[in-house]
Design a protein around this motif. Sequence first.
Motif, PDB file in Angstrom:
ATOM      1  N   GLY A 263       3.094  75.430  74.406  1.00  0.00           N
ATOM      2  CA  GLY A 263       2.776  74.257  75.218  1.00  0.00           C
ATOM      3  C   GLY A 263       2.089  73.177  74.420  1.00  0.00           C
ATOM      4  O   GLY A 263       1.977  72.025  74.880  1.00  0.00           O
ATOM      5  N   ILE A 266      -0.015  69.073  74.556  1.00  0.00           N
ATOM      6  CA  ILE A 266       0.355  68.466  75.831  1.00  0.00           C
ATOM      7  C   ILE A 266       0.019  69.370  77.014  1.00  0.00           C
ATOM      8  O   ILE A 266      -0.546  68.919  78.026  1.00  0.00           O
ATOM      9  N   ASP A 267       0.342  70.645  76.906  1.00  0.00           N
ATOM     10  CA  ASP A 267       0.151  71.545  78.050  1.00  0.00           C
ATOM     11  C   ASP A 267      -1.156  72.324  78.032  1.00  0.00           C
ATOM     12  O   ASP A 267      -1.617  72.772  79.088  1.00  0.00           O
ATOM     13  N   ASN A 268      -1.758  72.507  76.861  1.00  0.00           N
ATOM     14  CA  ASN A 268      -2.964  73.336  76.805  1.00  0.00           C
ATOM     15  C   ASN A 268      -4.247  72.591  77.131  1.00  0.00           C
ATOM     16  O   ASN A 268      -5.162  73.159  77.719  1.00  0.00           O
ATOM     17  N   ARG A 304       7.447  63.505  71.169  1.00  0.00           N
ATOM     18  CA  ARG A 304       6.591  64.036  72.230  1.00  0.00           C
ATOM     19  C   ARG A 304       6.858  65.523  72.441  1.00  0.00           C
ATOM     20  O   ARG A 304       5.928  66.310  72.649  1.00  0.00           O
ATOM     21  N   GLU A 305       8.113  65.928  72.372  1.00  0.00           N
ATOM     22  CA  GLU A 305       8.434  67.346  72.539  1.00  0.00           C
ATOM     23  C   GLU A 305       7.823  68.181  71.421  1.00  0.00           C
ATOM     24  O   GLU A 305       7.421  69.333  71.638  1.00  0.00           O
ATOM     25  N   TYR A 307       4.972  67.856  70.156  1.00  0.00           N
ATOM     26  CA  TYR A 307       3.585  68.136  70.524  1.00  0.00           C
ATOM     27  C   TYR A 307       3.480  69.058  71.745  1.00  0.00           C
ATOM     28  O   TYR A 307       2.386  69.428  72.135  1.00  0.00           O
ATOM     29  N   GLN A 308       4.613  69.409  72.324  1.00  0.00           N
ATOM     30  CA  GLN A 308       4.620  70.361  73.428  1.00  0.00           C
ATOM     31  C   GLN A 308       5.094  71.740  72.983  1.00  0.00           C
ATOM     32  O   GLN A 308       4.749  72.747  73.583  1.00  0.00           O
ATOM     33  N   LYS A 346      -4.256  64.941  82.356  1.00  0.00           N
ATOM     34  CA  LYS A 346      -3.080  65.065  81.488  1.00  0.00           C
ATOM     35  C   LYS A 346      -3.461  64.716  80.047  1.00  0.00           C
ATOM     36  O   LYS A 346      -4.528  64.138  79.799  1.00  0.00           O
ATOM     37  N   THR A 347      -2.579  65.080  79.142  1.00  0.00           N
ATOM     38  CA  THR A 347      -2.726  64.696  77.735  1.00  0.00           C
ATOM     39  C   THR A 347      -1.943  63.421  77.491  1.00  0.00           C
ATOM     40  O   THR A 347      -0.758  63.334  77.832  1.00  0.00           O
TER      41      THR A 347
END
Length: 351
Positions: A263, A266-268, A304-305, A307-308, A346-347
């Motif tokens: 993740g 972005i997700d963590n 961006r992906e 960083y995810q 959000k990030t």
Amino acid sequence: MEPVLSEVEGLRMTKKAKAYARAGVDVDLANRLKRQTQSLVRQTHGPEVLGRIGGFGGLFRANFRGMREPVLVASIDGVGTKLKIVFAMNKHDTVGADLVNNCVNDVAVLGARPLFFLDYIGCEKLEPRVFQQLLRGLSRACRAAGCSLLGGETAQMPGMYRKDEYDLAGCIVGIVERDKIVEKKIRPGDAILGLQSNGLHTNGYSLAREILFRKMQLKVGSRLPGLTATIGEELLRVHKNYQPLLAKIPSGVIKGLAHITGGGLIDNLPRILPPNCDAVIETKSWKVPRIFQILQQNGNVDLREMYQVFNMGIGMVAIVAEQNADRVMSTLRAKRIGRIERGTCKTVLSF
């Protein structure tokens, strides 16, 4: 009186055991290997570990003298398709450390220190050299983390795994004083600090393998400009254990910690943010390691992906009040990578 087996009955049992081995499950080999590696397990034990190795459960004496309100913290994880690189390299002495360190970090973000660890190895066929290397890696990382390797399970399952492959997972239990749990109030204006990763750690390997080995047609022994190691060596860099560094920061100074695993940033980061805050990340505030640049450019992956999927060079994030930022950065050898702003949990990436 204990029953006495007749010669015929004993012969039948021998045949049954041999039949099981012919079917792919060698129980005698498993028992021998476990006996041979007991010293590696014992090296991780302190006086709080009771009982013999190989029992149905591990015994750990809970002596939390000096703690007012101890809280146990538990986590479980694996290493994902990084194992595919391990198989291709036929090098199995580091992946156990990846597993332990990954789990240690997951409890460290709450302020906990590790107590004990249990592993699971599921394999197609038990290979002595591979098993011994795995145990060496597990034992070495547990010793470094001050964590007892309390027990585990090794399952031989022919037909479940490909030849010469296995799966690896682990469970960890740690402890923290309740009033020292890292969950302080994060506010706008707080600083976001990043601790450097050691490569991919244990995430993003499915995409990395797709780009490097299918699209670029590389081998584990290939070399690329800007990398000091072969592709295989680069991908097997050991997941860092951040807990010893984090333990140097006085209680209450760090407001939040995020382990940057699957993740990415972005997700963590939203997992520790209050609902009215965003984490604004300045992506140019650190140098992204070359391996991630290679993956992004050759895989034509949206930035961006990236960083995810990947950690992009940041393996752990600490959030602190602005007045504490410089002091904590120095101790953690971290970089200032962003700030907390008002938002919606959000990030936000700033390129």
